[in-house]
Design a protein around this motif. Structure first.
Motif, mmCIF file in Angstrom:
data_model
loop_
_atom_site.group_PDB
_atom_site.id
_atom_site.type_symbol
_atom_site.label_atom_id
_atom_site.label_comp_id
_atom_site.label_asym_id
_atom_site.label_seq_id
_atom_site.Cartn_x
_atom_site.Cartn_y
_atom_site.Cartn_z
ATOM 1 N N ILE A 1 0.832 -1.203 0.000
ATOM 2 C CA ILE A 1 0.000 0.000 0.000
ATOM 3 C C ILE A 1 0.871 1.259 0.000
ATOM 4 C CG2 ILE A 1 -1.687 1.329 1.335
ATOM 5 C CD1 ILE A 1 -2.878 -1.283 2.296
ATOM 6 N N ALA A 2 1.891 1.308 0.846
ATOM 7 C CA ALA A 2 2.742 2.503 0.920
ATOM 8 C C ALA A 2 4.132 2.111 1.421
ATOM 9 C CB ALA A 2 2.121 3.557 1.845
ATOM 10 N N TRP A 3 5.124 2.888 1.070
ATOM 11 C CA TRP A 3 6.494 2.624 1.498
ATOM 12 C C TRP A 3 6.647 2.898 2.989
ATOM 13 C CZ3 TRP A 3 9.273 0.146 -1.944
ATOM 14 C CH2 TRP A 3 9.006 0.334 -3.310
ATOM 15 N N GLU B 1 4.685 5.085 -6.459
ATOM 16 C CA GLU B 1 5.304 6.223 -5.793
ATOM 17 C C GLU B 1 6.804 6.270 -6.111
ATOM 18 O OE1 GLU B 1 4.524 5.893 -1.668
ATOM 19 O OE2 GLU B 1 2.343 5.752 -1.896
ATOM 20 N N ASN B 2 7.470 7.389 -5.771
ATOM 21 C CA ASN B 2 8.898 7.555 -6.067
ATOM 22 C C ASN B 2 9.790 6.984 -4.967
ATOM 23 O OD1 ASN B 2 8.466 8.906 -8.500
ATOM 24 N ND2 ASN B 2 8.187 10.871 -7.445
ATOM 25 N N GLY B 3 9.570 5.700 -4.669
ATOM 26 C CA GLY B 3 10.465 5.011 -3.741
ATOM 27 C C GLY B 3 10.530 5.650 -2.370
ATOM 28 N N GLY B 4 9.517 6.267 -1.912
ATOM 29 C CA GLY B 4 9.495 6.843 -0.569
ATOM 30 C C GLY B 4 10.475 7.991 -0.421
ATOM 31 N N GLY B 5 10.721 8.787 -1.466
ATOM 32 C CA GLY B 5 11.598 9.962 -1.355
ATOM 33 C C GLY B 5 12.980 9.730 -1.926
ATOM 34 N N ALA B 6 13.204 8.604 -2.619
ATOM 35 C CA ALA B 6 14.510 8.343 -3.245
ATOM 36 C C ALA B 6 14.704 9.259 -4.426
ATOM 37 C CB ALA B 6 14.583 6.881 -3.671
#
Length: 578
Positions: free
Chosen positions: A404-406, A445-450
């Motif tokens: 669902i989310a990183w 999503e973009n890898g949790g801020g990567a």
């Protein structure tokens, strides 16, 4: 002079009784003969040799429903109730005379077990009254006929035989039966008729009665049972759908039990059997159109032709509607297309599939949305392990809580979305056989801020999403492996479910600390640690091999395709060493 003594009042009464006593004893309470001396209005004047005549109503000389045939001078028998009443007339009764004579005769007939003749003339509670030549008997309603009679009027005022069941002269009770006479006569007729019948014989009869389980047919003095299952090869829910009381039908004698005198009849046996050659007519995997005839909790019956029905089990009714009553999918008399799944001609059974005659929505989804594609749907339900998302084709996909989310899992991840919300997700896997679609929301999503690497893919510590790298096992856990890229690269986690495509490969214990192997970077959690997957790498390699070396649709097997890719990869490694 002599003295004259007169009797007292008491003495006079005694002398009078003495003089009349002989006459009273000779007549009272007895049946005597008398002569009709006159007819006055509705009364007959009768002289029986007493001091005075008596009067008897004319109706007592008439049979039930008839007029009295009586004239002056006729000699009749009457019962003397009293020699003289208050009016000085003899009290006579023709009914009582007939009753006394009838009782004498009936007692003899009852002892001998003989039939007696009587006339039904009235209705009372629970039955009817019968005149047995002067004596009144009770005919219970259950003893009128072999079967219940709705209208007894045609049987009234008609002389007919009866059987005496019980009689008590002291109480004046007589119970008779007309049914016993009919059963005895019927038994004689049945015995003679059964001897003239044979199994397999075709005969005409008249429908006399219809029940839920069949119809009784009169074969000319004896009844046979036509069971509802033998009326027709086609489905008959109730005999009244096909038969009416009074119909003349042609039937075949199926069985005769001469001990019980029961006869089983059939109508469908005179028709051609539609099941002959049914296996050839309805081959397996053939699609046919039929009509729904009956719906039950376990499925629906579909008529392919008159006499041939197949069952669509509830599990074969819909690709997507599970645990739903068949009545919510089809309705009676609806025409549907079905596919033949199995045919047992001996047992007369055909298994049908409703969903098989329709396109498989799971196959359609897999073709339209390959792994990696993006879909949109509404959250239908949230469970303890993930979200179910409604997709096109009326199929559902599941987003596991870890996807669902990183950096978020469990209830915290489930709380990020609610029922009815429209979400966008990536297709991670489609299993057509198990009817399962795995989705991921965090993968978009973009890898949790990567940070983004080359080509726009997120990158952390020199590795980027979608890249295949060599990792070293740092620790083996029940949930998966703790790994590190190279000897001093970034570390991450490889979950049990990502250790391989097959379940046998998804066992952490088959790895050892220090072991090296290749894996694909599938993304990054919120702490910017990469997530690795051997399963994703295998799927990507397979897709690449298919694209480069041909498809299985062209005739090449998956083994041929992967074999060619493996040989080229091996050749590339050999040339590099040189």
């Amino acid at each position: 002079m002599a003295t004259t003594t007169f009797p007292s009042r008491d003495d006079f009464a005694a002398l009078l009784n003495e003089s009349l006593g002989g006459e009273n004893e000779a007549f009272e309470g007895k049946v005597v003969k008398g002569t009709v001396t006159g007819i006055e209005n509705d009364l007959a004047v009768i002289d029986v040799g007493l001091k005075s005549e008596g009067r008897v109503p004319l109706r007592e000389f008439a049979a039930p429903g008839q007029k009295a045939d009586l004239k002056v001078g006729d000699e009749v028998e009457v019962y003397v109730d009293r020699v003289e009443n208050s009016a000085g007339e003899a009290m006579l009764s023709r009914d009582r005379a007939r009753r006394e004579a009838a009782w004498d005769k009936l007692e003899k007939e009852f002892e001998a077990g003989n039939r007696v003749e009587g006339v039904i003339f009235g209705r009372v509670k629970g039955g009817f009254t019968v005149d047995l030549g002067g004596a009144v008997a009770f005919l219970p309603g259950s003893q009128v006929d072999i079967r219940p009679v709705r209208d007894v009027q045609p049987l009234m005022d008609l002389p007919q035989p009866f059987q005496i069941l019980k009689m008590d002269r002291r109480r004046g009770n007589i119970v008779v039966s007309r049914r016993a006479i009919l059963e005895e006569t019927r038994a004689e007729q049945r015995s003679g008729l059964i001897q003239s019948l044979a199994e397999g014989q075709v005969i005409e009869g008249v429908v006399k009665n219809i029940t839920d389980y069949g119809a009784f047919v009169d074969l000319g003095g004896i009844d046979g049972l036509l069971h509802v299952t033998d009326v027709s090869y086609k489905r008959v829910n109730h005999p009244s759908e096909v038969l009416n009381i009074g119909d003349t039908v042609k039937v075949q004698i199926i069985r005769i039990n001469k001990d019980t005198q029961r006869i089983s009849l059939g109508m469908k046996q005179l028709e051609s059997d539609p099941w002959e050659g049914a296996a050839a007519k309805y081959p397996i995997d053939g699609t046919f159109r039929g009509r729904v005839t009956n719906i039950t909790e376990y499925g629906a019956f579909v008529e392919l032709e008159p006499g041939i029905e197949g069952l669509v089990h509830v599990s074969e009714m819909s690709w997507t509607k599970k645990n739903v009553h068949p009545g919510k999918i089809v309705s009676t008399s609806q025409e549907v297309d079905v596919k033949v799944l199995e045919v047992d001609q001996e047992k007369r059974r055909i298994s049908l599939g409703l969903k098989q005659a329709q396109s498989n929505p799971w196959e359609a989804f897999a073709a339209a949305h390959p792994v990696g594609s993006v879909v949109e749907g509404e959250v239908k339900n949230a469970t303890e392990f993930g979200l179910f998302v409604g997709l096109e084709g009326d199929v559902d996909g599941m987003v596991h809580m870890s996807d669902i989310a990183w950096g978020v899992s469990g209830e915290e991840a489930l709380a990020l979305h609610h029922k009815g919300e429209t979400v966008t997700a990536q297709v991670l896997d489609v299993d057509v056989e198990k009817e399962r679609i795995s989705l991921g929301i965090k993968q978009l999503e973009n890898g949790g801020g990567a940070s983004a690497g080359a080509g726009g893919a997120p990158s952390v510590g020199g590795v980027k999403k979608g890249e295949v790298v060599t990792v070293v096992v740092r620790a083996v856990q029940d949930a998966g492996l703790d790994v590190q890229v190279g000897d001093d690269g970034v570390s991450g986690f490889l979950k049990r479910g990502d250790l391989g495509r097959d379940r046998d490969e998804q066992r952490p214990e088959r790895f050892q600390v220090g072991q090296k192997f290749d894996a694909m970077v599938t993304g990054f959690d919120r702490s910017k640690k990469p997530n690795f997957s051997i399963k994703a790498m295998q799927i990507a390699e397979e897709k690449q091999a298919v694209a480069q070396y041909g498809s299985s649709d062209s005739g090449a097997s998956l083994g041929d395709i992967l074999g060619a890719a493996l040989k080229e990869a091996q050749a590339g490694k050999t040339s590099k060493k040189k």
